[in-house]
Design a protein around this motif. Structure first.
Motif, PDB file in Angstrom:
ATOM      1  N   THR A  48     -58.243 -17.058  55.426  1.00  0.00           N
ATOM      2  CA  THR A  48     -57.756 -15.570  55.287  1.00  0.00           C
ATOM      3  C   THR A  48     -56.459 -15.454  54.809  1.00  0.00           C
ATOM      4  N   VAL A  49     -55.932 -14.599  53.850  1.00  0.00           N
ATOM      5  CA  VAL A  49     -54.855 -14.181  53.270  1.00  0.00           C
ATOM      6  C   VAL A  49     -54.453 -13.094  53.897  1.00  0.00           C
ATOM      7  N   SER A  50     -53.002 -12.981  54.185  1.00  0.00           N
ATOM      8  CA  SER A  50     -52.530 -11.971  54.740  1.00  0.00           C
ATOM      9  C   SER A  50     -51.055 -11.836  54.360  1.00  0.00           C
ATOM     10  N   ARG A  51     -50.279 -10.435  54.613  1.00  0.00           N
ATOM     11  CA  ARG A  51     -48.821 -10.616  54.230  1.00  0.00           C
ATOM     12  C   ARG A  51     -48.236  -9.717  55.205  1.00  0.00           C
ATOM     13  N   ASP A  52     -46.758  -9.709  55.368  1.00  0.00           N
ATOM     14  CA  ASP A  52     -46.085  -9.171  56.097  1.00  0.00           C
ATOM     15  C   ASP A  52     -44.985  -8.516  55.145  1.00  0.00           C
ATOM     16  N   ASN A  53     -45.295  -7.068  54.955  1.00  0.00           N
ATOM     17  CA  ASN A  53     -44.438  -6.385  53.722  1.00  0.00           C
ATOM     18  C   ASN A  53     -42.984  -6.374  54.325  1.00  0.00           C
ATOM     19  N   ALA A  54     -42.762  -6.308  55.523  1.00  0.00           N
ATOM     20  CA  ALA A  54     -41.320  -6.023  55.952  1.00  0.00           C
ATOM     21  C   ALA A  54     -40.335  -7.304  55.755  1.00  0.00           C
ATOM     22  N   ASN A  55     -41.141  -8.509  55.832  1.00  0.00           N
ATOM     23  CA  ASN A  55     -40.274  -9.651  55.526  1.00  0.00           C
ATOM     24  C   ASN A  55     -40.600 -10.482  54.188  1.00  0.00           C
ATOM     25  N   TYR A  56     -41.462  -9.847  53.355  1.00  0.00           N
ATOM     26  CA  TYR A  56     -41.778 -10.057  52.172  1.00  0.00           C
ATOM     27  C   TYR A  56     -42.514 -11.883  52.384  1.00  0.00           C
ATOM     28  N   THR A  57     -43.289 -11.742  53.233  1.00  0.00           N
ATOM     29  CA  THR A  57     -43.865 -13.090  53.324  1.00  0.00           C
ATOM     30  C   THR A  57     -45.359 -13.082  53.504  1.00  0.00           C
ATOM     31  N   GLY A  58     -45.903 -13.931  52.567  1.00  0.00           N
ATOM     32  CA  GLY A  58     -47.323 -14.123  52.632  1.00  0.00           C
ATOM     33  C   GLY A  58     -47.875 -15.328  53.267  1.00  0.00           C
ATOM     34  N   TYR A  59     -49.153 -15.150  53.852  1.00  0.00           N
ATOM     35  CA  TYR A  59     -49.727 -16.022  54.657  1.00  0.00           C
ATOM     36  C   TYR A  59     -50.916 -16.576  54.181  1.00  0.00           C
ATOM     37  N   LEU A  60     -51.578 -17.925  54.465  1.00  0.00           N
ATOM     38  CA  LEU A  60     -52.741 -18.240  53.917  1.00  0.00           C
ATOM     39  C   LEU A  60     -53.291 -19.113  55.402  1.00  0.00           C
ATOM     40  N   GLN A  61     -54.101 -18.557  56.281  1.00  0.00           N
ATOM     41  CA  GLN A  61     -54.861 -19.191  57.351  1.00  0.00           C
ATOM     42  C   GLN A  61     -56.021 -19.922  56.675  1.00  0.00           C
ATOM     43  N   MET A  62     -55.833 -21.129  57.066  1.00  0.00           N
ATOM     44  CA  MET A  62     -57.159 -22.019  56.602  1.00  0.00           C
ATOM     45  C   MET A  62     -57.767 -22.750  57.669  1.00  0.00           C
ATOM     46  N   ASN A  63     -59.088 -22.336  58.066  1.00  0.00           N
ATOM     47  CA  ASN A  63     -59.808 -22.838  59.164  1.00  0.00           C
ATOM     48  C   ASN A  63     -60.950 -23.702  58.694  1.00  0.00           C
ATOM     49  N   SER A  64     -61.520 -24.244  59.726  1.00  0.00           N
ATOM     50  CA  SER A  64     -62.574 -25.172  59.137  1.00  0.00           C
ATOM     51  C   SER A  64     -62.466 -26.065  57.979  1.00  0.00           C
ATOM     52  N   LEU A  65     -61.344 -26.789  57.864  1.00  0.00           N
ATOM     53  CA  LEU A  65     -60.743 -27.632  56.490  1.00  0.00           C
ATOM     54  C   LEU A  65     -61.620 -28.524  56.450  1.00  0.00           C
ATOM     55  N   LYS A  66     -61.962 -28.900  55.288  1.00  0.00           N
ATOM     56  CA  LYS A  66     -62.671 -30.029  54.494  1.00  0.00           C
ATOM     57  C   LYS A  66     -61.777 -30.916  53.829  1.00  0.00           C
ATOM     58  N   PRO A  67     -62.325 -32.030  53.681  1.00  0.00           N
ATOM     59  CA  PRO A  67     -61.589 -33.107  52.824  1.00  0.00           C
ATOM     60  C   PRO A  67     -61.296 -32.646  51.312  1.00  0.00           C
ATOM     61  N   GLU A  68     -62.247 -32.003  51.041  1.00  0.00           N
ATOM     62  CA  GLU A  68     -62.035 -31.403  49.517  1.00  0.00           C
ATOM     63  C   GLU A  68     -61.048 -30.453  49.400  1.00  0.00           C
ATOM     64  N   ASP A  69     -60.682 -29.752  50.464  1.00  0.00           N
ATOM     65  CA  ASP A  69     -59.466 -28.840  50.682  1.00  0.00           C
ATOM     66  C   ASP A  69     -58.112 -29.490  50.243  1.00  0.00           C
ATOM     67  N   THR A  70     -57.903 -30.986  50.206  1.00  0.00           N
ATOM     68  CA  THR A  70     -56.956 -31.634  50.100  1.00  0.00           C
ATOM     69  C   THR A  70     -56.300 -31.290  48.835  1.00  0.00           C
ATOM     70  N   ALA A  71     -55.001 -30.820  48.648  1.00  0.00           N
ATOM     71  CA  ALA A  71     -54.419 -30.555  47.583  1.00  0.00           C
ATOM     72  C   ALA A  71     -52.937 -30.021  47.703  1.00  0.00           C
ATOM     73  N   ILE A  72     -52.189 -29.868  46.533  1.00  0.00           N
ATOM     74  CA  ILE A  72     -50.925 -29.349  46.823  1.00  0.00           C
ATOM     75  C   ILE A  72     -51.016 -27.750  46.634  1.00  0.00           C
ATOM     76  N   TYR A  73     -50.666 -26.991  47.703  1.00  0.00           N
ATOM     77  CA  TYR A  73     -50.844 -25.489  47.745  1.00  0.00           C
ATOM     78  C   TYR A  73     -49.588 -24.793  47.116  1.00  0.00           C
ATOM     79  N   TYR A  74     -49.895 -23.749  46.242  1.00  0.00           N
ATOM     80  CA  TYR A  74     -48.674 -23.196  45.652  1.00  0.00           C
ATOM     81  C   TYR A  74     -48.933 -21.615  45.956  1.00  0.00           C
ATOM     82  N   CYS A  75     -47.879 -21.162  46.007  1.00  0.00           N
ATOM     83  CA  CYS A  75     -48.058 -19.072  46.013  1.00  0.00           C
ATOM     84  C   CYS A  75     -47.437 -19.007  44.942  1.00  0.00           C
ATOM     85  N   ALA A  76     -47.768 -17.912  44.593  1.00  0.00           N
ATOM     86  CA  ALA A  76     -47.237 -17.172  43.209  1.00  0.00           C
ATOM     87  C   ALA A  76     -47.136 -15.652  43.481  1.00  0.00           C
TER      88      ALA A  76
END
Length: 118
Positions: free
Chosen positions: A69-97
């Protein structure tokens, strides 16, 4: 725009992590959308999710729908990525842009490692 992601780490399969991405700089108010991407060893960079800053419209890769689930806090200019039920294939370097319009992403953070053990 300068970006700094955090929240990565090591988690067992089925677990959860929450990534944060703080945006700063004099052009931060012009951010149109924030996206999350990931790069796994031996694979090409993959789009994960995105959210428009004002309308909160979200998009997800099929591989993460229903789990992330992706979300954001406009007031603090911060974004979030909530990751549940993680799998081994989710292993990676994650980048925001971010991007200033409906064009290519032009500001990238340094990435945060997510490792999911089986």
């Amino acid at each position: 725009v300068q970006l700094q992601a955090s929240g990565g780490g090591l988690v067992q399969a089925g677990g959860s992590l929450r990534l944060s991405c703080a945006a700063s700089g004099r052009t931060v108010t012009s951010v149109y959308a924030m996206g999350w991407f990931r790069l796994a060893p031996g694979k090409e960079r993959e789009f994960v999710a995105s959210i428009t800053w004002r309308g909160g419209i979200t998009y997800y890769a099929d591989s993460v729908k229903g789990r992330f689930t992706v979300s954001r806090d406009n007031a603090n200019y911060t974004g979030y990525l909530q990751m549940n039920s993680l799998k081994p294939e989710d292993t990676a370097i994650y980048y925001c842009a971010t991007k200033p319009g409906a064009i290519n992403y032009d500001s990238w953070g340094p990435g945060t490692q997510v490792t999911v053990s089986s």
